[in-house]
Design a protein around this motif. Structure first.
Motif, PDB file in Angstrom:
ATOM      1  N   TYR A  18       0.819  -1.223   0.000  1.00 58.49           N
ATOM      2  CA  TYR A  18       0.000   0.000   0.000  1.00 58.49           C
ATOM      3  C   TYR A  18       0.855   1.277   0.000  1.00 58.49           C
ATOM      4  CZ  TYR A  18      -3.329  -3.496   1.630  1.00 58.49           C
ATOM      5  OH  TYR A  18      -4.077  -4.651   1.771  1.00 58.49           O
ATOM      6  N   LYS A  29       3.589   1.531  -2.057  1.00 62.25           N
ATOM      7  CA  LYS A  29       4.079   1.664  -3.431  1.00 62.25           C
ATOM      8  C   LYS A  29       3.020   1.088  -4.373  1.00 62.25           C
ATOM      9  CE  LYS A  29       8.828   1.001  -1.834  1.00 62.25           C
ATOM     10  NZ  LYS A  29      10.003   0.098  -1.847  1.00 62.25           N
ATOM     11  N   PHE A  49       3.348  10.793 -10.646  1.00 61.05           N
ATOM     12  CA  PHE A  49       3.097   9.689  -9.726  1.00 61.05           C
ATOM     13  C   PHE A  49       1.998   8.783 -10.260  1.00 61.05           C
ATOM     14  CE2 PHE A  49       0.572  13.276  -8.221  1.00 61.05           C
ATOM     15  CZ  PHE A  49      -0.688  12.720  -8.055  1.00 61.05           C
ATOM     16  N   ALA A  50       2.054   7.558  -9.821  1.00 59.61           N
ATOM     17  CA  ALA A  50       1.095   6.554 -10.287  1.00 59.61           C
ATOM     18  C   ALA A  50      -0.096   6.508  -9.338  1.00 59.61           C
ATOM     19  CB  ALA A  50       1.767   5.183 -10.341  1.00 59.61           C
ATOM     20  N   GLN A  51      -1.268   6.334  -9.914  1.00 58.19           N
ATOM     21  CA  GLN A  51      -2.485   6.209  -9.114  1.00 58.19           C
ATOM     22  C   GLN A  51      -3.268   4.982  -9.577  1.00 58.19           C
ATOM     23  OE1 GLN A  51      -4.774   9.791  -8.342  1.00 58.19           O
ATOM     24  NE2 GLN A  51      -6.688   8.686  -8.732  1.00 58.19           N
ATOM     25  N   ILE A  52      -3.662   4.192  -8.621  1.00 59.00           N
ATOM     26  CA  ILE A  52      -4.431   2.987  -8.943  1.00 59.00           C
ATOM     27  C   ILE A  52      -5.859   3.171  -8.458  1.00 59.00           C
ATOM     28  CG2 ILE A  52      -4.667   0.517  -8.480  1.00 59.00           C
ATOM     29  CD1 ILE A  52      -1.612   0.445  -8.249  1.00 59.00           C
ATOM     30  N   ASP A  53      -6.802   2.900  -9.349  1.00 61.06           N
ATOM     31  CA  ASP A  53      -8.224   2.977  -9.000  1.00 61.06           C
ATOM     32  C   ASP A  53      -8.891   1.669  -9.397  1.00 61.06           C
ATOM     33  OD1 ASP A  53      -8.724   5.845  -8.125  1.00 61.06           O
ATOM     34  OD2 ASP A  53      -7.709   6.170 -10.039  1.00 61.06           O
ATOM     35  N   ILE A  54     -10.037   1.436  -8.791  1.00 56.56           N
ATOM     36  CA  ILE A  54     -10.822   0.268  -9.186  1.00 56.56           C
ATOM     37  C   ILE A  54     -12.225   0.722  -9.571  1.00 56.56           C
ATOM     38  CG2 ILE A  54      -9.532  -1.398  -7.821  1.00 56.56           C
ATOM     39  CD1 ILE A  54     -11.696  -1.279  -5.686  1.00 56.56           C
ATOM     40  N   TYR A 102     -14.099  -1.785   2.433  1.00 53.44           N
ATOM     41  CA  TYR A 102     -12.766  -1.440   2.937  1.00 53.44           C
ATOM     42  C   TYR A 102     -12.680   0.086   3.035  1.00 53.44           C
ATOM     43  CZ  TYR A 102     -10.706  -6.139   2.114  1.00 53.44           C
ATOM     44  OH  TYR A 102     -10.389  -7.477   2.144  1.00 53.44           O
ATOM     45  N   GLY A 152     -14.658   2.363   2.372  1.00 52.59           N
ATOM     46  CA  GLY A 152     -15.178   3.042   1.200  1.00 52.59           C
ATOM     47  C   GLY A 152     -14.886   2.344  -0.107  1.00 52.59           C
ATOM     48  N   ALA A 153     -13.972   1.408  -0.123  1.00 50.78           N
ATOM     49  CA  ALA A 153     -13.703   0.623  -1.334  1.00 50.78           C
ATOM     50  C   ALA A 153     -14.464  -0.697  -1.240  1.00 50.78           C
ATOM     51  CB  ALA A 153     -12.209   0.351  -1.474  1.00 50.78           C
ATOM     52  N   VAL A 208     -14.783  -4.378  -2.082  1.00 47.37           N
ATOM     53  CA  VAL A 208     -13.891  -5.456  -2.521  1.00 47.37           C
ATOM     54  C   VAL A 208     -14.690  -6.757  -2.586  1.00 47.37           C
ATOM     55  CG1 VAL A 208     -11.828  -6.791  -1.962  1.00 47.37           C
ATOM     56  CG2 VAL A 208     -11.849  -4.315  -1.604  1.00 47.37           C
ATOM     57  N   GLY A 229      -5.121  -4.910  -7.686  1.00 46.34           N
ATOM     58  CA  GLY A 229      -5.038  -3.502  -7.330  1.00 46.34           C
ATOM     59  C   GLY A 229      -4.500  -3.499  -5.907  1.00 46.34           C
ATOM     60  N   TYR A 230      -3.194  -3.570  -5.787  1.00 50.78           N
ATOM     61  CA  TYR A 230      -2.483  -3.830  -4.529  1.00 50.78           C
ATOM     62  C   TYR A 230      -2.691  -5.290  -4.121  1.00 50.78           C
ATOM     63  CZ  TYR A 230      -1.879   1.190  -4.243  1.00 50.78           C
ATOM     64  OH  TYR A 230      -1.540   2.490  -4.530  1.00 50.78           O
ATOM     65  N   GLN A 231      -3.916  -5.701  -3.882  1.00 51.20           N
ATOM     66  CA  GLN A 231      -4.181  -7.074  -3.483  1.00 51.20           C
ATOM     67  C   GLN A 231      -5.072  -7.719  -4.536  1.00 51.20           C
ATOM     68  OE1 GLN A 231      -5.887  -5.553   0.218  1.00 51.20           O
ATOM     69  NE2 GLN A 231      -7.766  -6.656  -0.249  1.00 51.20           N
TER      70      GLN A 231
END
Lengths: 323, 231
Positions: free
Chosen positions: A120, A122, A168-173, A225, A227-228, A230, A309-311
């Motif tokens: 989380y 990186k 910078f990199a941003q990851i969204d789902i 999670y 607000g996310a 999963v 997305g990380y996991q």
């Protein structure tokens, strides 16, 4: 010349020879025709292409990696070294990870990734390689380290990308589901299969509960999670054995509920100057929503056996953008 | 890989630099290494002594090797100072750049002064000197993390690591709208862990972990930080 999207093997080979850094997805036979170069890949023949949902054994989906500060590092990880994945990632950048389905790496990552060192901190995105469903039983999901040409059903492959300080990199789902307002389901242990759970605090067999409700098993269980949403997708309910199998593990300490539609279709901010560097969708969304031949929308990429997305995620689109 | 190469790797000594001499009898639990630029040769531990450049030798305390202190001896030339070599230190400083970064990271993580002395086996006087130089801008740290973190905390108004807002976030006493996926996932994990942790020091470590995340990603967290600053 096109440098991204679904394209013939010859065009991809040309991009490789030109020295591009690429993340590739394709059927094993197509990937085996590619020359050595700066690429990582995984096997899958399902795609959400610009022209719509596509099943192809002879084309390869290309996602170029650009704008880096230093030459990206490509390497394989075995199950023993995979927990070092985030620690080894660049301090400022992102990592793309491809894991072969059903491998030890897949199972270990699914269970333990949240506890990897530097997880989380990186950005980490990727997907789980699979096979054509017609080949189930005789084909094996594999990943490829393009720099050596090595194919592996047991290793994960990673591209570590360092970015310049101003980017910078941003990851969204994008999750088509969210938790419904029904019963709260919790689990005592981490696992891909479950016998006993608690429903609103009462211990019972999850299989009994789902069968009694005649639940549509295309709908996942969803946990909130912070607000996310999963998902954990249901693979199979064995009513006789009173056992439920999932495509990702459930975790203790979380509250799951049966899914309802979320209405989400694209992450905020996509479009204009911000275009995805990487995206993927889930094979289950591809199948359950009948996406073959349907428009892809804003996000294109492989339709995979699991999204990262990380996991590990299920039935979710993952998108990586550089800002 | 040879043992001597592994030691060089552990001490962040890269070619053309290499260890040309080593002693372990100059101090208790202490390893002294001499570093110079030279051609590879066999038997560097027991081999003949090497001619060193005609410049004064300098000595710094370097990152530990296991439970042993490591002391680097090197004859530095002016050009070496510009190379940001991790195994040498700044002028007038006791520690190498690598050890300075390590200590600064410990400070950033909220580890107490005495604890750092104990963890790294550093004399309190040396650490005071280092801290004083750091606070007064007499030394800079070449580690990207540290530089970003220092500027991030000040520029973005991130509360200190021991501010109660972090505990409130971790225990659910404070809920904010989160946009960053990584923070949603991290906070969920940390909240789950906090439910199982009763030890105050470990709970404090979790607060530092969350604080560290905010320092590292401050530029992407303006929406979340605006809500935190109101508490």
């Amino acid at each position: 010349m096109t440098t991204e999207g679904l394209m013939p093997v010859a065009a991809v080979a040309e991009l490789i020879r030109e020295g591009h850094y690429l993340s590739l997805a394709g059927d094993e036979a197509a990937l085996r025709q590619l020359p050595l170069g700066h690429w990582i890949g995984g096997t899958i023949p399902y795609f959400m292409a610009a022209t719509g949902g596509t099943v192809s054994r002879d084309q390869v989906f290309v996602q170029p990696v650009t704008g880096f500060a230093a030459a990206p590092r490509l390497r394989l990880y075995d199950a023993g070294s995979l927990p070092q994945l985030c620690r080894n990632a660049p301090d400022h950048g992102f990592s793309l990870l491809i894991v072969p389905a059903f491998s030890t790496c897949h199972g270990d990552f699914a269970r333990n990734a949240p506890n990897y060192e530097d997880m989380y901190l990186k950005p980490l995105a990727g997907w789980v390689a699979g096979t054509h469903l017609d080949d189930a039983g005789h084909a094996t999901p594999q990943v490829v380290l393009g720099s050596s040409g090595e194919f592996s059903a047991e290793h994960a492959v990673v591209m570590d990308v360092e970015l310049p300080p101003e980017r910078f990199a941003q990851i969204d789902i994008v999750n088509p589901f969210k938790p419904g307002d029904g019963d709260a389901i919790s689990f005592p242990d981490t696992g891909f299969s479950v016998d006993i759970c608690r429903v609103n605090g009462e211990a019972m067999h999850l299989a009994d509960y789902l069968c009694a409700l005649e639940v549509d098993t295309r709908l996942p269980l969803v946990a909130d999670y912070c607000g996310a949403s999963v998902n954990v997708s249901i693979k199979h309910i064995d009513a006789a054995a009173r056992r439920v199998e999932f495509y990702a593990p459930v975790f203790p300490g979380l509250t799951y509920r049966l899914a309802i539609a979320s209405g989400e279709s694209a992450p905020p901010g996509i479009g204009g100057d911000v275009s995805p560097m990487f995206a993927c969708n889930c094979i289950l969304n591809f199948l359950y929503e009948g996406l073959e031949g349907q428009p892809a929308g804003a996000l294109t990429g492989p339709a995979t056996f699991g999204e990262i997305g990380y996991q590990l995620l299920n039935q979710t689109q993952v998108v990586l953008t550089i800002r | 890989m040879k043992y001597e190469d592994l030691l060089c790797q552990a001490l962040e000594i890269e070619p053309p630099w290499q260890i040309v001499r080593m002693r372990n009898d100059l101090g208790r639990h202490q390893l002294d290494v001499w570093v110079a630029r030279e051609m590879p040769r066999r038997g560097w531990i027991f081999g003949p002594r090497h001619a060193l450049p005609e410049v004064p030798e300098r000595v710094w305390r370097h990152i530990n090797v296991g439970q042993s202190r490591c002391v680097v001896h090197a004859a530095t030339t002016a050009d070496m100072a510009h190379m940001a070599l991790p195994w040498i230190g700044a002028a007038e400083q006791v520690f190498t750049h690598a050890l300075s970064r390590q200590i600064a990271t410990h400070f950033m993580e909220g580890i107490k002064f005495q604890s750092i002395c104990k963890l790294l086996d550093i004399p309190a006087g040396d650490l005071w000197k280092f801290k004083h130089s750091l606070d007064h801008g007499k030394i800079s740290l070449s580690g990207k993390d540290t530089l970003m973190a220092d500027s991030g905390q000040a520029q973005f108004g991130i509360p200190e690591a021991d501010h109660p807002v972090w505990d409130a976030l971790l225990t659910g006493g404070l809920d904010i709208e989160i946009r960053a996926l990584s923070l949603k996932l991290l906070l969920t994990k940390l909240r789950g862990q906090m439910q199982l942790i009763s030890d105050p020091e470990v709970r404090q470590m979790k607060a530092h972990e969350l604080h560290h995340y905010f320092v590292r990603h401050a530029i992407q967290l303006s929406h979340e930080l605006a809500q935190i600053r109101q508490n």
